[in-house]
Design a protein around this motif. Structure first.
Motif, PDB file in Angstrom:
ATOM      1  N   ILE A   2       0.861  -1.193   0.000  1.00  0.00           N
ATOM      2  CA  ILE A   2       0.000   0.000   0.000  1.00  0.00           C
ATOM      3  C   ILE A   2       0.887   1.229   0.000  1.00  0.00           C
ATOM      4  CG2 ILE A   2      -1.699   1.337   1.293  1.00  0.00           C
ATOM      5  CD1 ILE A   2      -2.745  -1.265   2.431  1.00  0.00           C
ATOM      6  N   ALA A   3       0.702   2.120  -0.967  1.00  0.00           N
ATOM      7  CA  ALA A   3       1.587   3.267  -1.093  1.00  0.00           C
ATOM      8  C   ALA A   3       1.210   4.371  -0.121  1.00  0.00           C
ATOM      9  CB  ALA A   3       1.550   3.796  -2.518  1.00  0.00           C
ATOM     10  N   GLY A   4      -0.091   4.528   0.191  1.00  0.00           N
ATOM     11  CA  GLY A   4      -0.509   5.624   1.049  1.00  0.00           C
ATOM     12  C   GLY A   4      -0.739   6.855   0.212  1.00  0.00           C
ATOM     13  N   ILE A   5       0.138   7.840   0.379  1.00  0.00           N
ATOM     14  CA  ILE A   5       0.031   9.080  -0.388  1.00  0.00           C
ATOM     15  C   ILE A   5       1.305   9.269  -1.192  1.00  0.00           C
ATOM     16  CG2 ILE A   5      -0.093  11.587  -0.269  1.00  0.00           C
ATOM     17  CD1 ILE A   5      -1.849  11.422   2.058  1.00  0.00           C
ATOM     18  N   THR A   6       1.145   9.534  -2.468  1.00  0.00           N
ATOM     19  CA  THR A   6       2.288   9.840  -3.314  1.00  0.00           C
ATOM     20  C   THR A   6       2.178  11.271  -3.805  1.00  0.00           C
ATOM     21  OG1 THR A   6       1.150   8.963  -5.248  1.00  0.00           O
ATOM     22  CG2 THR A   6       2.589   7.452  -4.056  1.00  0.00           C
ATOM     23  N   GLN A   7       3.326  11.912  -3.935  1.00  0.00           N
ATOM     24  CA  GLN A   7       3.388  13.270  -4.442  1.00  0.00           C
ATOM     25  C   GLN A   7       4.411  13.333  -5.568  1.00  0.00           C
ATOM     26  OE1 GLN A   7       3.315  15.224  -0.045  1.00  0.00           O
ATOM     27  NE2 GLN A   7       3.475  16.686  -1.723  1.00  0.00           N
ATOM     28  N   ALA A   8       4.127  14.167  -6.544  1.00  0.00           N
ATOM     29  CA  ALA A   8       5.062  14.367  -7.641  1.00  0.00           C
ATOM     30  C   ALA A   8       4.991  15.823  -8.100  1.00  0.00           C
ATOM     31  CB  ALA A   8       4.732  13.433  -8.800  1.00  0.00           C
ATOM     32  N   PRO A   9       6.142  16.389  -8.483  1.00  0.00           N
ATOM     33  CA  PRO A   9       7.471  15.786  -8.439  1.00  0.00           C
ATOM     34  C   PRO A   9       8.041  15.811  -7.020  1.00  0.00           C
ATOM     35  CG  PRO A   9       7.619  18.048  -9.196  1.00  0.00           C
ATOM     36  CD  PRO A   9       6.162  17.778  -9.010  1.00  0.00           C
ATOM     37  N   THR A  10       9.188  15.185  -6.836  1.00  0.00           N
ATOM     38  CA  THR A  10       9.875  15.219  -5.543  1.00  0.00           C
ATOM     39  C   THR A  10      10.444  16.604  -5.295  1.00  0.00           C
ATOM     40  OG1 THR A  10      10.429  12.895  -5.778  1.00  0.00           O
ATOM     41  CG2 THR A  10      11.703  14.176  -4.175  1.00  0.00           C
ATOM     42  N   SER A  11      10.979  17.189  -6.335  1.00  0.00           N
ATOM     43  CA  SER A  11      11.492  18.550  -6.239  1.00  0.00           C
ATOM     44  C   SER A  11      11.423  19.203  -7.611  1.00  0.00           C
ATOM     45  CB  SER A  11      12.932  18.555  -5.715  1.00  0.00           C
ATOM     46  OG  SER A  11      13.789  17.932  -6.642  1.00  0.00           O
ATOM     47  N   GLN A  12      11.408  20.527  -7.599  1.00  0.00           N
ATOM     48  CA  GLN A  12      11.276  21.269  -8.846  1.00  0.00           C
ATOM     49  C   GLN A  12      11.861  22.659  -8.676  1.00  0.00           C
ATOM     50  OE1 GLN A  12       9.497  20.052 -11.776  1.00  0.00           O
ATOM     51  NE2 GLN A  12      10.459  21.824 -12.720  1.00  0.00           N
ATOM     52  N   ILE A  13      12.598  23.100  -9.684  1.00  0.00           N
ATOM     53  CA  ILE A  13      13.029  24.487  -9.745  1.00  0.00           C
ATOM     54  C   ILE A  13      12.240  25.141 -10.867  1.00  0.00           C
ATOM     55  CG2 ILE A  13      14.960  26.048 -10.148  1.00  0.00           C
ATOM     56  CD1 ILE A  13      16.798  23.854  -9.058  1.00  0.00           C
ATOM     57  N   LEU A  14      11.641  26.279 -10.561  1.00  0.00           N
ATOM     58  CA  LEU A  14      10.683  26.890 -11.472  1.00  0.00           C
ATOM     59  C   LEU A  14      11.003  28.371 -11.645  1.00  0.00           C
ATOM     60  CD1 LEU A  14       7.910  26.124 -12.836  1.00  0.00           C
ATOM     61  CD2 LEU A  14       6.827  27.005 -10.766  1.00  0.00           C
ATOM     62  N   ALA A  15      10.880  28.857 -12.856  1.00  0.00           N
ATOM     63  CA  ALA A  15      11.062  30.292 -13.091  1.00  0.00           C
ATOM     64  C   ALA A  15       9.815  31.040 -12.652  1.00  0.00           C
ATOM     65  CB  ALA A  15      11.341  30.550 -14.562  1.00  0.00           C
ATOM     66  N   ALA A  16      10.006  32.204 -12.080  1.00  0.00           N
ATOM     67  CA  ALA A  16       8.869  33.033 -11.665  1.00  0.00           C
ATOM     68  C   ALA A  16       7.983  33.310 -12.865  1.00  0.00           C
ATOM     69  CB  ALA A  16       9.368  34.337 -11.057  1.00  0.00           C
ATOM     70  N   GLY A  17       6.668  33.287 -12.607  1.00  0.00           N
ATOM     71  CA  GLY A  17       5.696  33.537 -13.661  1.00  0.00           C
ATOM     72  C   GLY A  17       5.196  32.274 -14.346  1.00  0.00           C
ATOM     73  N   ARG A  18       5.884  31.156 -14.142  1.00  0.00           N
ATOM     74  CA  ARG A  18       5.463  29.910 -14.769  1.00  0.00           C
ATOM     75  C   ARG A  18       4.323  29.269 -13.985  1.00  0.00           C
ATOM     76  NH1 ARG A  18       9.109  27.869 -18.565  1.00  0.00           N
ATOM     77  NH2 ARG A  18       7.398  26.475 -19.067  1.00  0.00           N
ATOM     78  N   ARG A  19       3.569  28.460 -14.672  1.00  0.00           N
ATOM     79  CA  ARG A  19       2.482  27.709 -14.067  1.00  0.00           C
ATOM     80  C   ARG A  19       2.996  26.335 -13.651  1.00  0.00           C
ATOM     81  NH1 ARG A  19      -3.201  27.722 -14.691  1.00  0.00           N
ATOM     82  NH2 ARG A  19      -4.179  25.666 -14.522  1.00  0.00           N
ATOM     83  N   MET A  20       2.540  25.864 -12.502  1.00  0.00           N
ATOM     84  CA  MET A  20       3.033  24.576 -12.003  1.00  0.00           C
ATOM     85  C   MET A  20       1.905  23.841 -11.283  1.00  0.00           C
ATOM     86  SD  MET A  20       5.706  22.599 -11.466  1.00  0.00           S
ATOM     87  CE  MET A  20       5.915  21.084 -10.539  1.00  0.00           C
ATOM     88  N   THR A  21       1.806  22.544 -11.532  1.00  0.00           N
ATOM     89  CA  THR A  21       0.835  21.728 -10.802  1.00  0.00           C
ATOM     90  C   THR A  21       1.564  20.664 -10.011  1.00  0.00           C
ATOM     91  OG1 THR A  21      -0.970  22.104 -12.369  1.00  0.00           O
ATOM     92  CG2 THR A  21      -1.116  20.140 -10.983  1.00  0.00           C
ATOM     93  N   LEU A  22       1.332  20.643  -8.721  1.00  0.00           N
ATOM     94  CA  LEU A  22       1.855  19.599  -7.853  1.00  0.00           C
ATOM     95  C   LEU A  22       0.789  18.511  -7.734  1.00  0.00           C
ATOM     96  CD1 LEU A  22       3.424  21.765  -4.999  1.00  0.00           C
ATOM     97  CD2 LEU A  22       4.333  21.203  -7.244  1.00  0.00           C
TER      98      LEU A  22
END
Lengths: 115, 114
Positions: free
Chosen positions: B1-21
């Motif tokens: 049983i995995a429980g809860i998974t999250q992706a990505p583990t880490s991310q570097i993002l430029a300001a102004g960009r859209r991102m979905t966790l």
């Protein structure tokens, strides 16, 4: 306003001693209080829950007390081990500005058990 | 049983960009939550969902949006990222069928906005 406070940011103790962490809250009467453990780089993990009508709860080397008069919970780890080193968070349901109850966490106490 | 998974583990993002966790749980829990954790500020609730199809605002919702199309998934979107959104983000779930709200957390996503 309702607040939850963990008095110490960090606590260092010698291996084998009992660690005691404190959680205080104000302006609220929670039905229960929870304690979580968080290791570096990981999410918090639930440890124990104590209800308002329970004075004390135990789980292996862990003991939690809940004093609703003092508005305080104490979290004890007996015979502490270096593996107990982690950040410990207390949490309780607090009425949010939106009018619903939300689990709110203290800022945590970082426990270091020194061999 | 995995429980809860999250992706990505880490991310570097430029300001102004859209991102979905992304956040997925396999425990069939009704309630799900998004927190951010910052040094000195502890865990703060961003958004929550008590059941599929409903969402609510937490303590720090500005700049974030969520959706809950089904029981298992609870994505968090930053429409236009800003440096102050640099943080570690945790997703959690609970079987809040009764009065007790014990939460189970994912491993977190470390986000850096430059």
């Amino acid at each position: 306003s309702q607040k939850i406070e963990q008095n110490s940011e960090a606590l260092n103790i010698q291996e084998g001693k009992t660690a005691t962490l404190t959680c205080n809250y104000t302006n609220y009467s929670p039905a229960y209080l929870q304690w979580y453990r968080q290791d570096p780089g990981r999410g918090p993990v639930f440890l124990l829950l104590i209800r308002e009508n329970e004075k004390e709860k135990r789980k292996e080397r862990l003991k939690v007390t809940f004093d609703t008069t003092l508005k305080q919970s104490l979290f004890h780890i007996t015979a502490s081990q270096p593996a107990d080193s982690a950040t410990y968070l207390c949490a309780l349901d607090i009425l949010s500005g939106a009018g619903s109850y939300q689990l709110t966490f203290g800022k945590g106490t970082k426990l270091s058990v020194i061999p | 049983i995995a429980g809860i998974t999250q992706a990505p583990t880490s991310q570097i993002l430029a300001a102004g960009r859209r991102m979905t966790l992304r956040c997925t749980q396999d425990m069939r829990h009704n309630a799900m939550y998004w927190y951010r954790q910052d040094l000195g500020l502890g865990l703060r609730l961003i958004h929550y969902s008590n059941t599929a199809g409903t969402t609510g605002k937490g303590e720090v919702p500005d700049g974030y949006s969520v959706s809950r199309a089904n029981t298992d998934d609870f994505p968090l979107t930053l429409a236009s990222a800003v440096p102050s959104q640099t943080s570690v983000y945790f997703c959690a779930s609970s079987d809040a069928a009764g009065e007790i709200d014990t939460q189970y957390f994912g491993p977190g996503t470390r986000l850096t906005v430059l």
